[in-house]
Design an enzyme around this catalytic site. Sequence first.
Site, PDB file in Angstrom:
ATOM      1  N   VAL A  41      80.785 102.803  14.016  1.00  0.00           N
ATOM      2  CA  VAL A  41      79.585 102.253  14.637  1.00  0.00           C
ATOM      3  C   VAL A  41      79.386 100.788  14.255  1.00  0.00           C
ATOM      4  CG1 VAL A  41      78.060 102.953  12.732  1.00  0.00           C
ATOM      5  CG2 VAL A  41      77.116 102.743  15.039  1.00  0.00           C
ATOM      6  N   LYS A  42      79.954 100.377  13.130  1.00  0.00           N
ATOM      7  CA  LYS A  42      79.750  99.014  12.637  1.00  0.00           C
ATOM      8  C   LYS A  42      80.433  97.964  13.505  1.00  0.00           C
ATOM      9  CE  LYS A  42      77.208  99.915   9.016  1.00  0.00           C
ATOM     10  NZ  LYS A  42      75.831  99.423   8.900  1.00  0.00           N
ATOM     11  N   ASP A  43      81.311  98.375  14.415  1.00  0.00           N
ATOM     12  CA  ASP A  43      81.871  97.417  15.372  1.00  0.00           C
ATOM     13  C   ASP A  43      80.753  96.736  16.155  1.00  0.00           C
ATOM     14  OD1 ASP A  43      84.370  98.264  14.587  1.00  0.00           O
ATOM     15  OD2 ASP A  43      85.037  98.862  16.584  1.00  0.00           O
TER      16      ASP A  43
END
Length: 465
Positions: free
Chosen positions: A46-48
């Site tokens: 999700v950190k993308d």
Amino acid sequence: MSHDGVQGSVLDLVGNTPLVRLRRLTAGLAAQVLVKLEYLNPGGSVKDRAALEMVRAAEAAGLLRPGSTIVEGTSGNTGTGLAQAAAVLGYRCLVVLPNTVAVEKVDVLRAYGAEIVQTRSNLPREHPEHVMNLATRLAAERPGGWLAHQYDNPANPAAHRRTTGPEIWAQTGGRVTHLVSGIGTGGTITGTGAYLKEVSGGRVTVVGADPATSVYHGGDGSPFLVEAAGHYRHPDTAADVWPLSYDPAVVDRIEAIPDRESVLTTRRLAAEEGILVGGSSGLAVAAALRTARGLGADATVVAILPDSGRAYLSKYHSTDWLRRTGFLDGDRPDLLAERIPDRAVVTVTPDTTLRAATELAAEVGDAQPVLPVVLAGRSPRFPTAGSEILGALDVPRLRAGLVPGDPDAAITVPPGAPVTVGTGETVAEALARTAGADVLHVLRDGRLAGVLTRASLTARPLQRS
């Protein structure tokens, strides 16, 4: 940008991850539980989303220029997203990591060409070698250095208000009733939750998933084993600073999930749903299943699954690691429970005085060979002692007055890492792995649960009524 189905770069693939309905883990529940598979982002988490948003905002503000170095302190996933963006856009990337992250994350960062600096995980917030302090200093020292600082960067929650929230609303046709997300930097739950509450007119309930000892819900702040979630507080930290990326007002309630429940849920997701994810995803699903209990068929619970299990093959998906840390023990006799009476292990902390430690040793007598020195816990006794075992004081030497030092001064922690075994190991496995060690610290769920001598390990198990 895409043209005729061809993407301009891998960064154009960030977002638009699918929702999948859980089927086997939800047996007996009326509500449907959907999971958003964020590991299908190109960088694997999700950190993308936040990483790309922060980079684009920095470019727009003139903070990133050709030749710049992106710097961040992270548990791995944000660093991966930033390293991926740096590789595509032509920046350098320097990532500061705690030394407890899974080895797979380190290898992935190196593959993207990032420079890696590792530092101790068990440092107070004010320590100069703390992850964020070290990253801040390195960004200032590096020519063209830019600190992403996901914890306080408004682009972090903004990414989820702009993308994750609208995606969930569209994918559920506006039928989502509950959002469940872990709280790390707080950006995901803040941005996604704020959007869903706004678009639904306040109808969506936002539930945080938090490790049992995290301070976000009022836990004691001691270490936990689930990466990329929760808020740890070192006992020597003077001021507990929460991320600006996290807005507690968005969260309606928090489910506190023990590490064992998170880890075993993570494994069930792979074995029963075919979804291979990390421990923070198990945390979110465990909280989502709790949330779904008691809800009717008109409820739709959406849980955000942050990252892939391929980043944790040496941890949550390793039978060996699970047995050594005492998470996987239900199919075997408990190594600890069969050999010592039911009682809490007596511990000390680094600020315990020598006098107090000597008095404790006299009380303990022959019941414990050592007094473990733990980083976290309420000295002198704390049943769920801290997972950071710093050393051990020899009880017979304390009782005999053979430990030198000022009685009213703090103890000196003996050098050398204590030897640990897990409640899930067999006697043969524990003995073979700890050859030469006379004292063994026993872990259950990654936390100190007791102390055994080598002799007591080979003795006949206790007969219990």
